[in-house]
Design a protein around this motif. Structure first.
Motif, PDB file in Angstrom:
ATOM      1  N   GLU A 316     -10.956 -63.101  -3.492  1.00  0.00           N
ATOM      2  CA  GLU A 316     -11.746 -64.276  -4.006  1.00  0.00           C
ATOM      3  C   GLU A 316     -10.864 -65.120  -3.744  1.00  0.00           C
ATOM      4  OE1 GLU A 316     -11.095 -62.683  -8.716  1.00  0.00           O
ATOM      5  OE2 GLU A 316     -11.906 -60.598  -7.669  1.00  0.00           O
ATOM      6  N   LEU A 317     -10.724 -65.744  -2.735  1.00  0.00           N
ATOM      7  CA  LEU A 317     -10.540 -67.234  -2.239  1.00  0.00           C
ATOM      8  C   LEU A 317     -11.622 -67.942  -1.624  1.00  0.00           C
ATOM      9  CD1 LEU A 317      -7.099 -66.493  -1.425  1.00  0.00           C
ATOM     10  CD2 LEU A 317      -7.912 -67.491  -3.219  1.00  0.00           C
ATOM     11  N   CYS A 318     -13.324 -66.758  -1.021  1.00  0.00           N
ATOM     12  CA  CYS A 318     -13.961 -67.406  -0.674  1.00  0.00           C
ATOM     13  C   CYS A 318     -15.219 -66.287  -0.614  1.00  0.00           C
ATOM     14  CB  CYS A 318     -13.729 -67.674   0.883  1.00  0.00           C
ATOM     15  SG  CYS A 318     -13.381 -65.868   1.759  1.00  0.00           S
ATOM     16  N   PHE A 319     -15.946 -67.341  -0.113  1.00  0.00           N
ATOM     17  CA  PHE A 319     -18.027 -65.537  -0.455  1.00  0.00           C
ATOM     18  C   PHE A 319     -17.870 -65.255   0.739  1.00  0.00           C
ATOM     19  CE2 PHE A 319     -18.771 -70.122  -2.811  1.00  0.00           C
ATOM     20  CZ  PHE A 319     -18.676 -69.660  -3.448  1.00  0.00           C
ATOM     21  N   LYS A 320     -18.255 -63.578   0.332  1.00  0.00           N
ATOM     22  CA  LYS A 320     -18.159 -63.278   1.098  1.00  0.00           C
ATOM     23  C   LYS A 320     -19.115 -62.743   1.975  1.00  0.00           C
ATOM     24  CE  LYS A 320     -19.428 -57.367   0.764  1.00  0.00           C
ATOM     25  NZ  LYS A 320     -19.482 -56.289   0.484  1.00  0.00           N
ATOM     26  N   ASP A 321     -20.512 -63.421   1.141  1.00  0.00           N
ATOM     27  CA  ASP A 321     -22.599 -63.235   1.833  1.00  0.00           C
ATOM     28  C   ASP A 321     -22.684 -64.560   1.911  1.00  0.00           C
ATOM     29  OD1 ASP A 321     -22.720 -63.401  -0.626  1.00  0.00           O
ATOM     30  OD2 ASP A 321     -23.450 -61.650  -0.976  1.00  0.00           O
ATOM     31  N   LEU A 322     -21.337 -65.747   1.880  1.00  0.00           N
ATOM     32  CA  LEU A 322     -22.639 -67.098   1.751  1.00  0.00           C
ATOM     33  C   LEU A 322     -21.753 -68.042   2.466  1.00  0.00           C
ATOM     34  CD1 LEU A 322     -24.963 -69.156   0.938  1.00  0.00           C
ATOM     35  CD2 LEU A 322     -23.776 -69.365  -1.244  1.00  0.00           C
ATOM     36  N   GLN A 323     -21.870 -68.595   3.847  1.00  0.00           N
ATOM     37  CA  GLN A 323     -21.193 -69.296   4.743  1.00  0.00           C
ATOM     38  C   GLN A 323     -22.716 -70.231   5.624  1.00  0.00           C
ATOM     39  OE1 GLN A 323     -20.231 -65.403   5.510  1.00  0.00           O
ATOM     40  NE2 GLN A 323     -18.789 -65.355   4.055  1.00  0.00           N
ATOM     41  N   LEU A 324     -21.740 -71.586   5.717  1.00  0.00           N
ATOM     42  CA  LEU A 324     -22.570 -72.241   6.431  1.00  0.00           C
ATOM     43  C   LEU A 324     -22.195 -71.997   7.956  1.00  0.00           C
ATOM     44  CD1 LEU A 324     -22.423 -75.474   4.872  1.00  0.00           C
ATOM     45  CD2 LEU A 324     -24.201 -74.304   5.060  1.00  0.00           C
ATOM     46  N   ASP A 325     -23.549 -71.944   8.796  1.00  0.00           N
ATOM     47  CA  ASP A 325     -23.375 -72.632  10.624  1.00  0.00           C
ATOM     48  C   ASP A 325     -22.342 -74.323  10.867  1.00  0.00           C
ATOM     49  OD1 ASP A 325     -23.592 -72.638  13.014  1.00  0.00           O
ATOM     50  OD2 ASP A 325     -25.445 -71.520  13.089  1.00  0.00           O
ATOM     51  N   PRO A 326     -21.686 -74.234  11.243  1.00  0.00           N
ATOM     52  CA  PRO A 326     -21.271 -75.131  11.509  1.00  0.00           C
ATOM     53  C   PRO A 326     -21.964 -75.770  12.454  1.00  0.00           C
ATOM     54  CG  PRO A 326     -19.856 -73.288  12.648  1.00  0.00           C
ATOM     55  CD  PRO A 326     -20.497 -72.773  11.880  1.00  0.00           C
ATOM     56  N   ASP A 327     -22.591 -75.485  13.068  1.00  0.00           N
ATOM     57  CA  ASP A 327     -23.611 -76.268  14.132  1.00  0.00           C
ATOM     58  C   ASP A 327     -24.543 -76.614  13.076  1.00  0.00           C
ATOM     59  OD1 ASP A 327     -21.393 -76.170  15.812  1.00  0.00           O
ATOM     60  OD2 ASP A 327     -22.227 -73.846  17.372  1.00  0.00           O
ATOM     61  N   SER A 328     -25.372 -76.162  12.555  1.00  0.00           N
ATOM     62  CA  SER A 328     -26.077 -76.418  12.163  1.00  0.00           C
ATOM     63  C   SER A 328     -26.604 -76.541  10.662  1.00  0.00           C
ATOM     64  CB  SER A 328     -27.572 -75.580  12.300  1.00  0.00           C
ATOM     65  OG  SER A 328     -27.438 -74.634  11.362  1.00  0.00           O
ATOM     66  N   GLY A 329     -25.851 -76.721  10.138  1.00  0.00           N
ATOM     67  CA  GLY A 329     -25.105 -76.710   8.684  1.00  0.00           C
ATOM     68  C   GLY A 329     -25.989 -76.101   7.558  1.00  0.00           C
ATOM     69  N   LYS A 330     -26.675 -75.100   8.548  1.00  0.00           N
ATOM     70  CA  LYS A 330     -27.532 -74.551   7.652  1.00  0.00           C
ATOM     71  C   LYS A 330     -27.000 -73.147   6.957  1.00  0.00           C
ATOM     72  CE  LYS A 330     -32.167 -75.669   9.720  1.00  0.00           C
ATOM     73  NZ  LYS A 330     -33.767 -75.771  10.804  1.00  0.00           N
ATOM     74  N   LEU A 550     -21.938 -75.251  -3.361  1.00  0.00           N
ATOM     75  CA  LEU A 550     -20.913 -74.596  -3.005  1.00  0.00           C
ATOM     76  C   LEU A 550     -19.561 -74.751  -1.678  1.00  0.00           C
ATOM     77  CD1 LEU A 550     -22.237 -71.223  -4.930  1.00  0.00           C
ATOM     78  CD2 LEU A 550     -21.455 -73.263  -5.712  1.00  0.00           C
ATOM     79  N   LEU A 551     -20.284 -75.257  -0.787  1.00  0.00           N
ATOM     80  CA  LEU A 551     -19.376 -75.202  -0.176  1.00  0.00           C
ATOM     81  C   LEU A 551     -19.457 -76.418   1.188  1.00  0.00           C
ATOM     82  CD1 LEU A 551     -21.021 -71.667   1.977  1.00  0.00           C
ATOM     83  CD2 LEU A 551     -18.645 -71.951   1.211  1.00  0.00           C
ATOM     84  N   LEU A 552     -19.746 -77.477   0.209  1.00  0.00           N
ATOM     85  CA  LEU A 552     -20.128 -79.033   1.010  1.00  0.00           C
ATOM     86  C   LEU A 552     -19.799 -80.311  -0.016  1.00  0.00           C
ATOM     87  CD1 LEU A 552     -22.868 -78.346   3.556  1.00  0.00           C
ATOM     88  CD2 LEU A 552     -20.710 -79.011   4.248  1.00  0.00           C
TER      89      LEU A 552
END
Length: 682
Positions: A316-330, A550-552
């Motif tokens: 419960e410290l991060c999201f299981k199914d939602l992350q960002l690609d560090p290269d593209s920002g998508k 949520l992530l940026l």
């Protein structure tokens, strides 16, 4: 001269000889029955029972035979085997008829109290055996069992009388759910609502029953429903004796004591609306209360608005199914165990409900299922209906404008469950209104299950599938939708089997692997979700907006303050309203077509357009006081909402919301904020 040894008979020839011997014994038995003396009944009945056991054993032996068992090749082996099975089935029917003739006619019918208790105790196991037997039987003609001459009030009165009568007769009493006309010698003709005593429960699904006049015969088991015995007050015993002496009509139509009405009310409360409709002949016996509709009514746990939200990891410290690609920002693409598209093609040979019910909607609900629980949101597609073909449902009608989400048979399906029994559950349903009472309800017209993995764990081929539609519910086993489709001993030839197969209820779906562009968009969605394929683009953009917020944009990952965004906070609610999604999709297509080619590939421009289109077209509709609350399958409500959504005169926009002539709902903070904690833990 040397003589050749006789050729050894093969297994199939051995069975054929045994069948010839049995037939001779049955013919001899039939002749003995015609000149039978009463004193010889017991011995002859025992001969009949022994022959029935012999036929059953021979059938089992025949079913185990294969072409490889033969020592020498036999031409047309399969056809000969089917012919032999048909001969044995015919002998079975003859023996059942002889058994009826040998039954004593002067004894009181019905099982003893001990037998009744055993019937009640073993009811569950027998139900399972019967469902397996019915699955193995070939289907016959699909007759209409609805009695169009009986109106609702008379049917209700008859159901009430039958329930009261059954409560007095105790265990072992069954009520006929529909009228059945005997088609062969030994069948018992019964009227719907008739009370029967079961004398013998045969494994082939045809039970030996006796009606109130003492007539005996075979009745299909799925025509019958057992009524639990009701405890009677001492005052009712006298009335019961009077009814047995021939005063049934008077006692039922004019009850003399208030205790009778108490018994009636008590019995009626113990049967649901489906039992009443079945006894009226308004619906086929295989129809049940809709399982998936009931789940949708219990809250948002099985709605798309719940599954579109990101899920927290185990810590419960991060999201299981939602992350960002560090290269593209998508949004980081995530592959799922199953990711495919499917098209609902048609439903065939689905029996329509009878008189007294007005159908408001025919639809198919689908979801991920592993045999025990629903694993995804429940997606609904409404069918189009042609009165000239009452047993056929179609999907995705041709339209000059954009096809509404509710009518669109093109769906996507994603599920990451590791269950070996993972598949897609389809429930065919109707929403109805009862003409006499105005009562609304949802019924399941049958269900189909498509298992997605074979016994080796490999995904099944993605192609067109014809799925058998079963009555009942997925939790009670496979049953026939229409009791008249069950016919004993129908094997016949290949042509006959093909004709019968065409009369079976079927759901035709086409599975496909998504193309490269669609797969890229689907991989931006949650690991488990299903929905309309035409909305995938919008869902992917919403997930990108979520990832940014949520992530940026959060100060720290531990910050859980409300996020000021009407789009993020309210879009999931719009996802649960197909007409609002249609309005959003229409406005989006028009706006995207006006973009430059370079902007169509610019994620920043697309996200800005998404927010602008949403706030100008959908958000004003969501909280307008003039917009009626959605009501499923209500034509007047749907028409009024469509008028406010699409009519140029009545259309609600951001400009009309700011005018003094427009009324809107009282402002509430959830309308313009996104609550991270509530959404992630919901």
């Amino acid at each position: 001269m040397r003589t050749m040894a006789p050729r050894k008979k093969g297994p199939l020839q051995t069975v054929q000889k045994e069948t010839d011997d049995i037939k001779r014994e049955v013919d001899a038995l039939a002749q003995d029955v015609t000149r039978l003396d009463i004193s010889d009944r017991t011995e002859t009945l025992q001969r009949c029972t022994d022959l029935q056991n012999t036929v059953a054993e021979t059938l089992k032996k025949l079913n185990k035979l294969t072409k490889a068992d033969e020592s020498a090749p036999i031409g047309n082996y399969d056809q000969r085997k089917r012919d032999e099975e048909e001969r044995l089935r015919t002998l079975q029917d003859r023996l059942k008829t002889l058994t009826l003739q040998l039954q004593p006619q002067d004894k009181e019918a019905g099982p003893s109290s001990t037998e009744a208790e055993e019937d009640s105790a073993e009811e569950v196991s027998e139900e399972e055996d019967d469902s397996q037997d019915e699955e193995e039987e070939d289907a016959a003609e699909d007759d209409d069992v609805n009695d169009e001459d009986a109106d609702d009030d008379e049917a209700d009165h008859r159901v009430t009388e039958n329930v009261m009568s059954n409560s007095k007769k105790g265990a072992g009493s069954y009520v006929a759910l529909s009228a059945f006309t005997g088609e062969e010698e030994g069948d018992l003709t019964v009227q719907k609502g008739a009370v029967l005593k079961i004398l013998q429960k045969n494994e082939d699904g045809w039970w030996l029953a006796q009606d109130s006049k003492g007539n005996k015969g075979l009745v299909p088991r799925n025509y019958l429903k057992m009524i639990s015995p009701q405890e009677q007050e001492s005052e009712d015993e006298d009335d019961s004796e009077e009814e047995q002496e021939g005063e049934n009509e008077t006692a039922k139509s004019k009850p003399s004591t208030s205790s009778n009405w108490d018994t009636i009310r008590k019995a009626i409360t113990e049967i649901d609306a489906t039992d009443v409709l079945s006894a009226m002949g308004a619906i086929p016996p295989g129809f049940r209360p809709s399982t998936l509709s009931r789940l949708l009514e219990e809250g948002t746990s099985y709605r798309a608005s719940h599954y579109i939200q990101p899920k927290l990891s185990q810590s419960e410290l991060c999201f299981k199914d939602l992350q960002l690609d560090p290269d593209s920002g998508k949004v980081h693409a995530r592959s799922s165990r199953v990711c495919l598209t499917l098209t609902l093609w048609s439903c065939r040979m689905i029996p329509p409900p009878g008189v007294g019910l007005q159908v408001l909607s025919r639809h198919v609900r689908l979801c991920a299922f592993n045999g025990t629980e629903v694993l995804s949101n429940i997606h609904t597609v409404r069918a189009t209906y042609n009165p000239n073909s009452p047993k056929t449902w179609s999907f995705s009608p041709r339209m000059s404008s954009l096809l509404p989400c509710l009518l669109d048979g093109d769906c996507f399906f994603r599920c990451d469950s590791d269950s070996p029994d993972l598949g897609i559950l389809f429930e065919l349903g109707i929403t109805y209104i009862r003409n006499s009472t105005g009562e609304r309800g949802d019924l399941s017209c049958g269900w189909a299950f498509l298992q997605l993995f074979d016994e080796n764990g490999a995904l099944i081929p993605l192609r067109t599938q014809e799925l058998a539609v079963h009555g009942g519910t997925p939790y009670e086993g496979k049953a026939d939708i229409d009791a008249t489709s069950t016919k004993r001993g129908t094997s016949g030839g290949v042509l006959q089997q093909m004709l019968m197969s065409r009369k079976q209820p079927k759901l035709i779906v086409k599975l496909r692997s998504p193309n490269t562009r669609t797969r890229e968009q689907l991989n931006l969605l949650p690991d488990t979700i299903t929905g309309c394929l035409s909305t995938v683009r919008l869902l992917a953009l919403y997930r990108q907006l979520l990832a940014d917020a949520l992530l940026l944009d959060r100060v720290t990952m531990q910050n859980a303050d409300l996020i000021c965004s009407a789009v993020l906070g309210t879009f999931p609610e719009v996802l649960d309203h197909p007409d609002l999604m249609d309005a959003f999709k229409k406005s989006w297509v028009e706006s995207e077509n006006n973009l430059k080619r370079s902007d169509k590939k610019d994620m920043t421009a697309l996200k800005k357009l998404f927010e602008n289109v949403y706030m100008s077209s959908v958000f004003p509709l969501l909280y307008s006081a003039e917009m009626p609350a959605p009501l499923w399958a209500d034509e007047s409500t749907e028409t009024q909402r469509a008028r406010l959504i699409y009519s140029p005169v009545h259309k609600i926009t951001m400009e009309t919301m700011l005018s003094p002539n427009h009324t809107h709902q009282a402002f509430d903070i959830p309308q313009v904020t996104y609550d991270l904690l509530t959404s992630a833990w919901h």
